[in-house]
Scaffold this motif. Structure first.
Motif, PDB file in Angstrom:
ATOM      1  N   VAL A 116      42.115  25.754  33.388  1.00 27.60           N
ATOM      2  CA  VAL A 116      42.463  26.671  34.475  1.00 27.60           C
ATOM      3  C   VAL A 116      41.283  26.789  35.430  1.00 27.60           C
ATOM      4  O   VAL A 116      41.449  26.756  36.651  1.00 27.60           O
ATOM      5  CB  VAL A 116      42.872  28.059  33.940  1.00 27.60           C
ATOM      6  CG1 VAL A 116      43.376  28.947  35.063  1.00 27.60           C
ATOM      7  CG2 VAL A 116      43.917  27.942  32.850  1.00 27.60           C
ATOM      8  N   ASN A 117      40.083  26.900  34.879  1.00 26.35           N
ATOM      9  CA  ASN A 117      38.879  26.997  35.710  1.00 26.35           C
ATOM     10  C   ASN A 117      38.669  25.731  36.547  1.00 26.35           C
ATOM     11  O   ASN A 117      38.260  25.809  37.707  1.00 26.35           O
ATOM     12  CB  ASN A 117      37.645  27.276  34.858  1.00 26.35           C
ATOM     13  CG  ASN A 117      37.661  28.651  34.236  1.00 26.35           C
ATOM     14  OD1 ASN A 117      38.383  29.538  34.670  1.00 26.35           O
ATOM     15  ND2 ASN A 117      36.873  28.832  33.191  1.00 26.35           N
TER      16      ASN A 117
ATOM     17  N   GLN B 165      39.141  23.032  41.931  1.00 29.47           N
ATOM     18  CA  GLN B 165      39.789  22.022  42.768  1.00 29.47           C
ATOM     19  C   GLN B 165      40.554  22.678  43.914  1.00 29.47           C
ATOM     20  O   GLN B 165      40.479  22.224  45.059  1.00 29.47           O
ATOM     21  CB  GLN B 165      40.745  21.167  41.934  1.00 29.47           C
ATOM     22  CG  GLN B 165      40.057  20.272  40.938  1.00 29.47           C
ATOM     23  CD  GLN B 165      41.057  19.592  40.007  1.00 29.47           C
ATOM     24  OE1 GLN B 165      42.023  20.208  39.541  1.00 29.47           O
ATOM     25  NE2 GLN B 165      40.841  18.314  39.751  1.00 29.47           N
ATOM     26  N   LEU B 166      41.296  23.737  43.611  1.00 28.36           N
ATOM     27  CA  LEU B 166      42.057  24.443  44.642  1.00 28.36           C
ATOM     28  C   LEU B 166      41.121  25.060  45.671  1.00 28.36           C
ATOM     29  O   LEU B 166      41.375  24.985  46.874  1.00 28.36           O
ATOM     30  CB  LEU B 166      42.946  25.525  44.017  1.00 28.36           C
ATOM     31  CG  LEU B 166      44.097  25.043  43.155  1.00 28.36           C
ATOM     32  CD1 LEU B 166      44.775  26.219  42.466  1.00 28.36           C
ATOM     33  CD2 LEU B 166      45.089  24.232  43.962  1.00 28.36           C
ATOM     34  N   ASP B 167      40.045  25.651  45.201  1.00 31.62           N
ATOM     35  CA  ASP B 167      39.072  26.271  46.101  1.00 31.62           C
ATOM     36  C   ASP B 167      38.492  25.230  47.062  1.00 31.62           C
ATOM     37  O   ASP B 167      38.358  25.488  48.262  1.00 31.62           O
ATOM     38  CB  ASP B 167      37.966  26.951  45.301  1.00 31.62           C
ATOM     39  CG  ASP B 167      37.081  27.820  46.158  1.00 31.62           C
ATOM     40  OD1 ASP B 167      37.623  28.686  46.890  1.00 31.62           O
ATOM     41  OD2 ASP B 167      35.845  27.644  46.122  1.00 31.62           O
ATOM     42  N   SER B 168      38.184  24.065  46.550  1.00 34.70           N
ATOM     43  CA  SER B 168      37.647  22.990  47.386  1.00 34.70           C
ATOM     44  C   SER B 168      38.662  22.563  48.449  1.00 34.70           C
ATOM     45  O   SER B 168      38.311  22.393  49.620  1.00 34.70           O
ATOM     46  CB  SER B 168      37.261  21.795  46.509  1.00 34.70           C
ATOM     47  OG  SER B 168      36.833  20.712  47.293  1.00 34.70           O
ATOM     48  N   LEU B 169      39.907  22.397  48.049  1.00 37.61           N
ATOM     49  CA  LEU B 169      40.948  22.011  49.002  1.00 37.61           C
ATOM     50  C   LEU B 169      41.196  23.105  50.038  1.00 37.61           C
ATOM     51  O   LEU B 169      41.412  22.814  51.218  1.00 37.61           O
ATOM     52  CB  LEU B 169      42.244  21.672  48.262  1.00 37.61           C
ATOM     53  CG  LEU B 169      42.217  20.380  47.443  1.00 37.61           C
ATOM     54  CD1 LEU B 169      43.430  20.283  46.538  1.00 37.61           C
ATOM     55  CD2 LEU B 169      42.121  19.159  48.353  1.00 37.61           C
TER      56      LEU B 169
ATOM     57  N   LEU C 131      48.621  22.633  42.569  1.00 33.16           N
ATOM     58  CA  LEU C 131      48.948  23.819  41.781  1.00 33.16           C
ATOM     59  C   LEU C 131      50.265  23.605  41.031  1.00 33.16           C
ATOM     60  O   LEU C 131      50.348  23.844  39.827  1.00 33.16           O
ATOM     61  CB  LEU C 131      49.040  25.053  42.685  1.00 33.16           C
ATOM     62  CG  LEU C 131      49.477  26.346  42.011  1.00 33.16           C
ATOM     63  CD1 LEU C 131      48.452  26.804  40.982  1.00 33.16           C
ATOM     64  CD2 LEU C 131      49.709  27.430  43.063  1.00 33.16           C
ATOM     65  N   TYR C 132      51.293  23.144  41.739  1.00 33.04           N
ATOM     66  CA  TYR C 132      52.594  22.940  41.105  1.00 33.04           C
ATOM     67  C   TYR C 132      52.534  21.847  40.038  1.00 33.04           C
ATOM     68  O   TYR C 132      53.221  21.929  39.020  1.00 33.04           O
ATOM     69  CB  TYR C 132      53.659  22.607  42.149  1.00 33.04           C
ATOM     70  CG  TYR C 132      54.279  23.847  42.728  1.00 33.04           C
ATOM     71  CD1 TYR C 132      55.455  24.365  42.192  1.00 33.04           C
ATOM     72  CD2 TYR C 132      53.688  24.520  43.791  1.00 33.04           C
ATOM     73  CE1 TYR C 132      56.024  25.513  42.704  1.00 33.04           C
ATOM     74  CE2 TYR C 132      54.257  25.674  44.309  1.00 33.04           C
ATOM     75  CZ  TYR C 132      55.418  26.166  43.760  1.00 33.04           C
ATOM     76  OH  TYR C 132      55.975  27.307  44.253  1.00 33.04           O
ATOM     77  N   GLU C 133      51.712  20.861  40.257  1.00 34.03           N
ATOM     78  CA  GLU C 133      51.589  19.763  39.300  1.00 34.03           C
ATOM     79  C   GLU C 133      50.899  20.216  38.012  1.00 34.03           C
ATOM     80  O   GLU C 133      51.270  19.800  36.918  1.00 34.03           O
ATOM     81  CB  GLU C 133      50.774  18.633  39.948  1.00 34.03           C
ATOM     82  CG  GLU C 133      50.499  17.454  39.063  1.00 34.03           C
ATOM     83  CD  GLU C 133      49.583  16.451  39.745  1.00 34.03           C
ATOM     84  OE1 GLU C 133      48.706  15.908  39.047  1.00 34.03           O
ATOM     85  OE2 GLU C 133      49.738  16.217  40.964  1.00 34.03           O
TER      86      GLU C 133
ATOM     87  N   ILE D 237      48.614  33.530  41.825  1.00 32.17           N
ATOM     88  CA  ILE D 237      48.642  34.714  42.688  1.00 32.17           C
ATOM     89  C   ILE D 237      47.415  34.733  43.582  1.00 32.17           C
ATOM     90  O   ILE D 237      47.512  34.961  44.793  1.00 32.17           O
ATOM     91  CB  ILE D 237      48.757  35.996  41.836  1.00 32.17           C
ATOM     92  CG1 ILE D 237      50.103  36.037  41.122  1.00 32.17           C
ATOM     93  CG2 ILE D 237      48.564  37.234  42.709  1.00 32.17           C
ATOM     94  CD1 ILE D 237      50.200  37.098  40.034  1.00 32.17           C
ATOM     95  N   ASP D 238      46.263  34.477  42.999  1.00 31.87           N
ATOM     96  CA  ASP D 238      45.016  34.412  43.767  1.00 31.87           C
ATOM     97  C   ASP D 238      45.117  33.357  44.871  1.00 31.87           C
ATOM     98  O   ASP D 238      44.724  33.594  46.012  1.00 31.87           O
ATOM     99  CB  ASP D 238      43.851  34.100  42.824  1.00 31.87           C
ATOM    100  CG  ASP D 238      42.533  33.931  43.539  1.00 31.87           C
ATOM    101  OD1 ASP D 238      41.888  34.961  43.833  1.00 31.87           O
ATOM    102  OD2 ASP D 238      42.136  32.776  43.800  1.00 31.87           O
ATOM    103  N   PHE D 239      45.663  32.214  44.533  1.00 34.21           N
ATOM    104  CA  PHE D 239      45.820  31.116  45.484  1.00 34.21           C
ATOM    105  C   PHE D 239      46.660  31.543  46.686  1.00 34.21           C
ATOM    106  O   PHE D 239      46.284  31.340  47.839  1.00 34.21           O
ATOM    107  CB  PHE D 239      46.454  29.914  44.785  1.00 34.21           C
ATOM    108  CG  PHE D 239      46.842  28.791  45.701  1.00 34.21           C
ATOM    109  CD1 PHE D 239      45.889  27.927  46.205  1.00 34.21           C
ATOM    110  CD2 PHE D 239      48.176  28.607  46.060  1.00 34.21           C
ATOM    111  CE1 PHE D 239      46.253  26.887  47.062  1.00 34.21           C
ATOM    112  CE2 PHE D 239      48.540  27.567  46.908  1.00 34.21           C
ATOM    113  CZ  PHE D 239      47.575  26.712  47.411  1.00 34.21           C
TER     114      PHE D 239
END
Length: 121
Positions: free
Chosen positions: A41-42, A47-51, A64-66, A80-82
């Motif tokens: 999860v971390n 990865q999401l934060d970078s994108l 995220l969905y993947e 939710i944070d995303f």
């Protein structure tokens, strides 16, 4: 513009409500923990934060969905944070990324349903 303002506020309200009800938290922020079970999860969070920083919003949502695992509620907390972070993007940033504010609301609702949660009307 008025509809966007309403949608933006509604997403924040929904996120705060979920954080309080599900995670007993005042804010819907994901905080990486040093538990071994949270490693994946971390990594996804990073990865999401970078994108998000690169404004690659569609790629981030696809990732995220993947990667989301609906049996682990830490992924819901991350999702939710995303969506809150997406919601705080300016209209210009969203337009630049070819992302619509309504997609944020739809994405959050879809993610909530993936975890079999129903929000009160």
């Amino acid at each position: 513009m008025l509809k966007n303002d309403w949608s933006e506020k509604q997403i924040d309200v929904d996120a705060k409500m979920l954080a309080k009800i599900i995670f007993n938290k005042e804010t819907p922020n994901y905080l990486p923990l040093e538990h071994e079970k949270d490693t994946q999860v971390n990594e996804l969070y990073a990865q999401l934060d970078s994108l998000l920083q690169k404004n690659q919003l569609n790629e981030a949502e696809d990732l995220l969905y993947e990667k989301v695992e609906t049996q682990n509620f830490r992924y819901l907390e991350l999702a939710i944070d995303f969506y809150v972070k997406l919601n705080h993007k300016t209209d210009e940033e969203l337009d630049e990324a070819d992302f619509d504010r309504s997609e944020i609301e739809e994405g959050l609702q879809d993610m909530i349903h993936r975890f079999n949660i129903t929000l009160p009307a």
